[in-house]
Design an enzyme around this catalytic site. Structure first.
Site, PDB file in Angstrom:
ATOM      1  N   ARG A  13       0.552  -1.291   0.084  1.00 24.26           N
ATOM      2  CA  ARG A  13       0.255  -0.020   0.105  1.00 24.26           C
ATOM      3  C   ARG A  13       1.026   1.325  -0.289  1.00 24.26           C
ATOM      4  O   ARG A  13       1.810   1.800   0.622  1.00 24.26           O
ATOM      5  CB  ARG A  13      -0.993  -0.015   1.266  1.00 24.26           C
ATOM      6  CG  ARG A  13      -1.680  -1.042   1.783  1.00 24.26           C
ATOM      7  CD  ARG A  13      -2.925  -0.552  -0.012  1.00 24.26           C
ATOM      8  NE  ARG A  13      -4.287  -1.577  -0.337  1.00 24.26           N
ATOM      9  CZ  ARG A  13      -3.840  -2.603  -1.003  1.00 24.26           C
ATOM     10  NH1 ARG A  13      -2.659  -2.868  -1.607  1.00 24.26           N
ATOM     11  NH2 ARG A  13      -5.072  -3.027  -0.967  1.00 24.26           N
ATOM     12  N   GLU A  67      -3.383   7.247  -5.832  1.00 24.09           N
ATOM     13  CA  GLU A  67      -3.501   6.723  -7.305  1.00 24.09           C
ATOM     14  C   GLU A  67      -4.091   7.554  -7.829  1.00 24.09           C
ATOM     15  O   GLU A  67      -5.526   6.311  -7.830  1.00 24.09           O
ATOM     16  CB  GLU A  67      -4.041   5.208  -6.813  1.00 24.09           C
ATOM     17  CG  GLU A  67      -2.556   4.694  -5.921  1.00 24.09           C
ATOM     18  CD  GLU A  67      -2.934   3.049  -6.070  1.00 24.09           C
ATOM     19  OE1 GLU A  67      -3.460   2.036  -6.291  1.00 24.09           O
ATOM     20  OE2 GLU A  67      -1.989   2.832  -5.186  1.00 24.09           O
ATOM     21  N   HIS A 116      -0.867  -0.352 -10.596  1.00 25.98           N
ATOM     22  CA  HIS A 116      -1.211  -1.182  -9.299  1.00 25.98           C
ATOM     23  C   HIS A 116      -1.409  -1.842 -10.403  1.00 25.98           C
ATOM     24  O   HIS A 116      -2.842  -2.826 -10.156  1.00 25.98           O
ATOM     25  CB  HIS A 116      -2.896  -0.606  -8.397  1.00 25.98           C
ATOM     26  CG  HIS A 116      -2.376  -1.271  -6.952  1.00 25.98           C
ATOM     27  ND1 HIS A 116      -3.512  -0.310  -6.215  1.00 25.98           N
ATOM     28  CD2 HIS A 116      -2.917  -2.088  -6.854  1.00 25.98           C
ATOM     29  CE1 HIS A 116      -3.331  -1.275  -5.093  1.00 25.98           C
ATOM     30  NE2 HIS A 116      -2.750  -2.458  -5.517  1.00 25.98           N
TER      31      HIS A 116
END
Lengths: 339, 348
Positions: free
Chosen positions: B267, B296, B315
């Site tokens: 994370r 993000e 991601h």
């Protein structure tokens, strides 16, 4: 008596004709070579001029010549001083050296048969992981300041587990080193082998996830095709348009072996047509490819400059194993002599 | 005739079709952005409505959608469901399915008070994430990102004299923060055959009893600080919580070897991003690979985009097609278990 039982080894003169090809970053430790021989390093990458090679050898009158992928034309060898007794190629291939003529001049040619299995194998794995995650595409987008992937991801990306990795000539040492990683990644392995099966006693002989298939089946069924065979008359240009068109449109071709195994012009044509999803080439027919070659500008082709042997530890191993060859020679034992 | 009727009645009772509750997927395009996923199982288990957007930020819009469809089941993917929205849910809603692992986007206590179960998918992408760690390791070893940059600048000098230090992976040390968990173990599954030594930081000082690598001499538990000092590659593989938030910053990075690389697939907020940016500008370490970032995507004007020793990916850990299909299928599993009255993966 002490002198008789442990005489110091004699220290022959040695000349490394193109030490910079190996030690391009000046980070290698040559001290063992310097201890074993009275060593002169010609700190260039290559010498193409026949006269220049002849001159430098005449000037140094070495007993031992060391080369790294440098052409030694017949004319040069014919003018060798009689001092030369050993020619060490700091690498595996020796088609740059006229070995028969060397033999006729009583010169041993030795090489280093194996020194970079993992270095090359890990380059295959690097390509597989990058293609699965569309890393090359992402790098290109970021260089163009295109960040749309971070809002809506543009490229197909896949898990590696369950995918088929086909290894042309994969039953050899490098192929086995690739399988060592591909199996824990969850891949299924297809190997083409002229005998139709893995050699008796092969590490993966009884592994249900490692199958031997025909060459054509390998191209048809693989998600990733990796070339891991030597270059010889049989394998030269053995992968071309016919083979690439057998492959799945979503698949990738990887070459870390020798560039000339692939018919490069036919590959370029196929990649322009997007016949397959991508190609990763650590070796090319000419290294580097010609300035104006189309291969530089294909979005679905990634080129690397023969990384397989360039890693620092791999090159240091080349130095150390060259020293081993030289030490054996000095002691009157011959190892790794190819002629 | 009676036995036949009884049989008929029994067979009907034994294979009565499951009821098909109404479900709404509030932001299905977050998961199915390429329209390549197979939703047939979800659509057969439920009377499914897909709101084909990536996200709905307007509170009123979410409330309208839910009130319009009166679903029994609400499916979300990383979409914030504010308290105000939950309070306006019709009484039809009995289950919220997060199509993922994290659920800090959903006020779960409030949901429980309103009689709504919240379910998640605890694990679905171990290899998808672990293989991203390995991808970064292999690329940093072979200076692939630098090479890509040179080629994009039409700079082919690497092909005559190679410019960057590149290394073998065998014998290098991989340090995993929180690496004793499932994803860390998947990373070790590949890192060990690559010939790496693995060091793991663990609050308990040792691997859990029965851990796959408990007895492997190439896998050691070290202190948090020792991990940063000894590793050639530091990979973050712990969950985000109040303890781990911003736990990796300038102090930790300055303990690392100057030739080392930092990798984050966990994370973003575990790393103190502004301190990382400063360190990377000073070249304290050789590179960083971040599949997750504090926001993000990072802000348009963030310096993190333009550091030549930092490589960002959006991601990827969960985006591979099979991983997303698994999310779909496991959401289907959660819903099927709910419909059968045998609920699983409830987090509240």
């Amino acid at each position: 008596m002490a002198f008789l039982t442990s005489p110091a080894l004699r220290r022959p003169t040695a000349l490394f004709l193109n030490s910079k090809r190996l030690n391009f970053d000046n980070k290698l430790d040559f001290s063992r070579l310097f201890a074993l021989t009275e060593l002169t390093c010609n700190q260039v990458d290559n010498i193409t001029s026949t006269e220049e090679i002849i001159d430098i050898i005449k000037k140094n009158e070495p007993e031992i010549l060391i080369t790294k992928e440098m052409q030694l034309p017949v004319k040069v060898m014919e003018s060798f001083p009689s001092s030369i007794k050993l020619l060490c190629e700091a690498g595996t291939g020796f088609n740059n050296i006229p070995t028969l003529i060397a033999r006729s001049k009583h010169i041993d040619v030795c090489n280093i048969p194996t020194y970079s299995n993992e270095s090359v194998a890990h380059m295959v794995i690097t390509y597989i992981l990058n293609f699965a995650a569309a890393i090359f595409n992402q790098a290109r987008m970021l260089h163009q300041q295109d960040r749309t992937n971070f809002k809506v991801f543009q490229h197909p990306i896949y898990e590696i587990g369950g995918k088929n990795l086909g290894l042309i000539g994969g039953s050899g040492t490098i192929g086995t080193a690739v399988v060592d990683i591909a199996l824990p990644l969850g891949m299924n392995i297809l190997i083409s082998s002229r005998s139709g099966r893995l050699p008796s006693g092969h590490k993966y002989e009884n592994n249900p996830r490692v199958k031997v298939v025909t060459r054509d089946e390998l191209f048809k069924e693989s998600d990733f095709v990796s070339i891991n065979c030597p270059l010889n008359a049989e394998t030269r240009h053995s992968v071309g348009e016919r083979e690439v068109r057998l492959m799945k449109p979503t698949s990738f071709l990887i070459n870390t072996a020798r560039g000339a195994i692939i018919n490069e012009a036919e590959l370029i044509k196929c990649m322009k047509e997007n016949v397959i999803a991508g190609a990763g080439l650590d070796t090319q027919e000419a290294e580097p490819p010609a300035e104006d070659s189309e291969i530089w500008n294909l979005e679905n082709v990634f080129l690397t400059p023969h990384i397989g042997w360039r890693r620092l530890e791999t090159r240091q191993r080349l130095v150390d194993m060259t020293a081993d060859n030289i030490e054996a020679y000095i002691k009157g034992e011959k190892i790794n002599v190819v002629n | 005739m009676q036995p036949v009727q009884t049989q008929k009645t029994m067979s009907f009772a034994a294979t009565r079709a499951l009821r098909r509750p109404t479900a709404i997927f509030l932001n299905s395009s977050r998961l199915n952005y390429d329209n390549k996923l197979d939703f047939t199982r979800l659509a057969s288990l439920t009377d499914l409505v897909c709101n084909e957007v990536d996200n709905v930020t307007s509170v009123n819009e979410i409330i309208s959608l839910v009130q319009k469809h009166q679903p029994e089941i609400v499916i979300t993917k990383e979409m914030a469901v504010p308290t105000q929205v939950l309070e306006a849910f019709p009484s039809s809603v009995k289950l919220i399915c997060e199509a993922g692992t994290g659920y800090n986007n959903i006020p779960i206590k409030l949901a429980r008070e309103r009689g709504i179960s919240v379910a998640n998918i605890p694990t679905y992408s171990n290899e998808g994430v672990a293989h991203m760690v390995i991808t970064f390791i292999m690329n940093f070893s072979a200076a692939i990102f630098d090479q890509a940059r040179m080629l994009h600048n039409n700079d082919r000098s690497n092909f005559t004299v190679f410019q960057h230090p590149i290394y073998e992976i065998t014998g290098k040390t991989l340090g995993m923060i929180g690496g004793s968990g499932t994803i860390g173990t998947c990373v070790a599954d590949v890192a060990l055959p690559l010939g790496m030594n693995v060091i793991i930081s663990s609050r308990s000082g040792k691997l859990p009893k029965g851990h796959k690598y408990e007895k492997d001499p190439r896998v050691r538990v070290v202190s948090f600080d020792d991990l940063f000092r000894q590793a050639d590659f530091v990979s973050i593989n712990c969950p985000l919580n109040s303890e781990t938030r911003h736990s990796v910053g300038a102090r930790e990075i300055r303990m690392m070897k100057p030739t080392a690389f930092l990798i984050n697939t966990a994370r973003g907020a575990i790393i103190h991003e502004s301190e990382l940016v400063e360190c990377m500008k000073e070249r304290v370490i050789a590179g960083a690979g971040l599949d997750v970032q504090e926001t993000e995507p990072p802000a348009e004007d963030s310096e993190i985009w333009n550091l030549d020793n930092v490589f960002l990916t959006p991601h990827i850990g969960w985006r591979r097609i099979e991983t997303r299909q698994r999310l779909c299928d496991m959401t289907g599993d959660n819903i099927e278990s709910y419909v059968k009255g045998d609920m699983k993966n409830v987090v509240n």
